[in-house]
Design an enzyme around this catalytic site. Structure first.
Site, short mmCIF file in Angstrom:
data_model
loop_
_atom_site.label_atom_id
_atom_site.label_comp_id
_atom_site.label_asym_id
_atom_site.label_seq_id
_atom_site.Cartn_x
_atom_site.Cartn_y
_atom_site.Cartn_z
N GLU A 27 40.40 -2.27 33.46
CA GLU A 27 39.10 -2.90 33.19
C GLU A 27 38.62 -2.68 31.76
O GLU A 27 37.65 -3.28 31.33
CB GLU A 27 38.05 -2.32 34.16
CG GLU A 27 38.24 -2.75 35.60
CD GLU A 27 37.17 -2.15 36.51
OE1 GLU A 27 35.98 -2.36 36.25
OE2 GLU A 27 37.55 -1.45 37.47
N LYS A 51 46.48 22.26 40.62
CA LYS A 51 45.90 23.07 41.70
C LYS A 51 44.92 22.19 42.47
O LYS A 51 44.03 21.58 41.88
CB LYS A 51 45.20 24.30 41.11
CG LYS A 51 44.66 25.25 42.17
CD LYS A 51 44.09 26.54 41.56
CE LYS A 51 43.56 27.44 42.68
NZ LYS A 51 43.05 28.73 42.19
N TYR A 107 37.44 40.30 45.21
CA TYR A 107 38.42 41.04 44.43
C TYR A 107 38.19 40.80 42.95
O TYR A 107 37.49 39.86 42.56
CB TYR A 107 39.85 40.62 44.81
CG TYR A 107 40.20 39.21 44.38
CD1 TYR A 107 39.82 38.12 45.14
CD2 TYR A 107 40.90 38.98 43.20
CE1 TYR A 107 40.13 36.82 44.73
CE2 TYR A 107 41.23 37.70 42.80
CZ TYR A 107 40.83 36.62 43.57
OH TYR A 107 41.14 35.35 43.17
N THR A 110 45.10 36.53 39.95
CA THR A 110 44.97 37.08 41.30
C THR A 110 46.23 37.81 41.73
O THR A 110 46.19 38.74 42.52
CB THR A 110 44.62 35.95 42.29
OG1 THR A 110 43.36 35.43 41.91
CG2 THR A 110 44.55 36.41 43.72
N THR A 152 46.20 31.42 38.97
CA THR A 152 46.52 30.05 39.41
C THR A 152 45.53 29.01 38.88
O THR A 152 45.84 27.83 38.86
CB THR A 152 46.54 29.96 40.95
OG1 THR A 152 45.25 30.31 41.46
CG2 THR A 152 47.60 30.85 41.55
N ASP A 153 44.33 29.45 38.45
CA ASP A 153 43.31 28.46 38.05
C ASP A 153 43.80 27.56 36.91
O ASP A 153 43.55 26.36 36.92
CB ASP A 153 42.02 29.17 37.61
CG ASP A 153 41.27 29.80 38.77
OD1 ASP A 153 41.65 29.56 39.93
OD2 ASP A 153 40.29 30.53 38.51
N SER A 188 42.87 33.76 34.73
CA SER A 188 43.32 32.62 33.92
C SER A 188 42.17 31.70 33.53
O SER A 188 42.33 30.83 32.68
CB SER A 188 44.44 31.86 34.61
OG SER A 188 43.98 31.10 35.68
N GLN A 189 40.98 31.89 34.11
CA GLN A 189 39.81 31.14 33.62
C GLN A 189 39.46 31.56 32.20
O GLN A 189 38.74 30.83 31.50
CB GLN A 189 38.60 31.32 34.56
CG GLN A 189 38.14 32.74 34.82
CD GLN A 189 38.82 33.37 36.03
OE1 GLN A 189 40.03 33.26 36.19
NE2 GLN A 189 38.05 34.03 36.88
N1 ASP Z 1 40.71 33.20 39.04
C1 ASP Z 1 42.07 33.56 39.31
C2 ASP Z 1 42.87 33.24 38.08
O1 ASP Z 1 43.21 32.13 37.83
C3 ASP Z 1 42.57 32.82 40.50
C4 ASP Z 1 44.02 33.02 40.85
O2 ASP Z 1 44.80 33.62 40.13
O3 ASP Z 1 44.42 32.54 41.93
O4 ASP Z 1 43.16 34.15 37.34
#
Ligand code: ASP
Length: 352
Positions: A308, A187, A46, A31, A114-115, A81-82
């Protein structure tokens, strides 16, 4: 004169004497490199990973940057990043290790979605062979949004990577004015700027007025003290994560075994607990030599041995401080580096 002021003068003197540090930026997308698809800068749609690093850098105040560092940059990947894969981790890590061998490179900043930033950060934490700073940054708002957070996070990342105080601190992420250790970050919120949280101990420190303020250091092994080596590897073994829930049956575990997984992380409920039907198949998996790690689906706190579940009896490992995704990285590297004993892999979970 206060001690802090003296240190600042010394740092200034040193930078005049030895020149500014050179920070190398590796851009991967996310992002922070996102561009809006809507008509204006205030709506949420986006595409991530669209804008190249040269354009992102133009959003930074050049005069201020030039006080801290000389920059070099490279677009190593360009994706959300997914879509980052273990093979991408290896590509990034090898490039970082090569760059940090060079005398004229003083630190690295990686722009990243960020993912899964926490996963790339954790991988680097375990395989980078240098005490020079490595900092990852991302953004929750795309570069075209009103009040985009990417430029500030990137600026902070460059300042953090160029600071002498950052040396030896391991791989870090800076976001929203906080500094996190790669060993303790996750995250927590899909939309908030303040999304990153330390799962156990707390932030390493703050970024304030273009300076890092460190509160603590990580006790977990990392970088130069890590025994993991990727110099001759090109892939990592398959390790799956299975999410726990009320009514989890054996089917997902069986599918993982059939897919050839060498390890299974169970993101169990509570203290890594597992339904009886899933646990029975996991015990079979463990007898077959597949490494089974009990982690937890909660963000905070450890999944401990001696709860457990009789881990010794079943040959299970627990993740202790690690989220399921971080435990997966430790297990992948452990298997790739020839660890076969359950006890020795258990020890790694505690040490890293
Ligand atoms: N889907 C985005 C990624 O991880 C989300 C982000 O960057 O905040 O590439």
């Amino acid at each position: 004169m206060k001690a802090k002021t003296i240190i600042l003068y010394l740092l200034l003197g040193a930078s005049l004497l030895f020149g500014k540090p050179t920070i190398y930026i590796l851009a991967t997308g996310g992002t922070i490199a996102g561009a809006g698809t809507g008509k204006d800068a205030t709506t949420s749609s986006y595409d991530s990973g669209k804008v190249l690093i040269q354009t992102i850098l133009q959003a930074l105040p050049a005069d201020e940057i030039s006080q801290y560092a000389n920059l070099k940059s490279e677009q190593i990947l360009q994706k959300g990043s997914q879509d980052i894969t273990p093979s991408d981790w290896i590509t990034i890590a090898k490039r970082v290790n090569d760059l940090l061998q060079q005398k004229d490179i003083d630190g690295i900043v990686i722009t990243h979605g960020t993912d899964t930033i926490e996963e790339t950060a954790m991988f680097l934490q375990l395989v980078i062979k240098s005490n020079k700073p490595v900092v990852l940054v991302g953004a929750m708002r795309p570069s075209t949004a009103i009040s985009a957070d990417g430029p500030k996070n990137l600026f902070d990342g460059i300042v953090l990577a160029s600071s002498q105080e950052s040396r030896g601190k391991g791989v870090m992420v800076t976001a929203n004015g906080n500094i996190f250790s790669a060993s303790d970050i996750t995250k927590s919120n899909p939309v908030h700027l303040d999304t990153f949280k330390p799962a156990n101990i707390g932030i390493l420190g703050y970024m304030w007025n273009n300076q890092p303020y460190f509160l603590r250091t990580s006790n977990q092994l990392h970088t130069l003290n890590s025994q993991f080596d990727i110099s001759s590897i090109t892939s990592l073994p398959r390790v799956d994560i299975i999410y726990g829930y009320a009514g989890l049956d054996e089917k997902a575990v069986e599918a993982s075994i059939h897919s050839g997984a060498k390890g299974i992380i169970i993101a169990g409920v509570g203290n890594g607990n597992i339904s009886t039907s899933a646990q029975e198949v996991l015990i079979q998996a463990s007898k077959m030599g597949i490494k089974v790690v009990r982690a937890g689906r909660m963000i905070y706190g450890p999944v401990t041995q001696w709860g457990e579940v009789d881990d010794e009896k079943y040959g299970f490992i627990t993740s202790w401080w690690h989220t399921p995704q971080a435990a997966r990285i430790i297990l992948m590297l452990a298997l790739q580096n020839g660890f076969t004993e359950v006890q020795s892999i258990q020890k790694l979970m505690l040490q890293y």
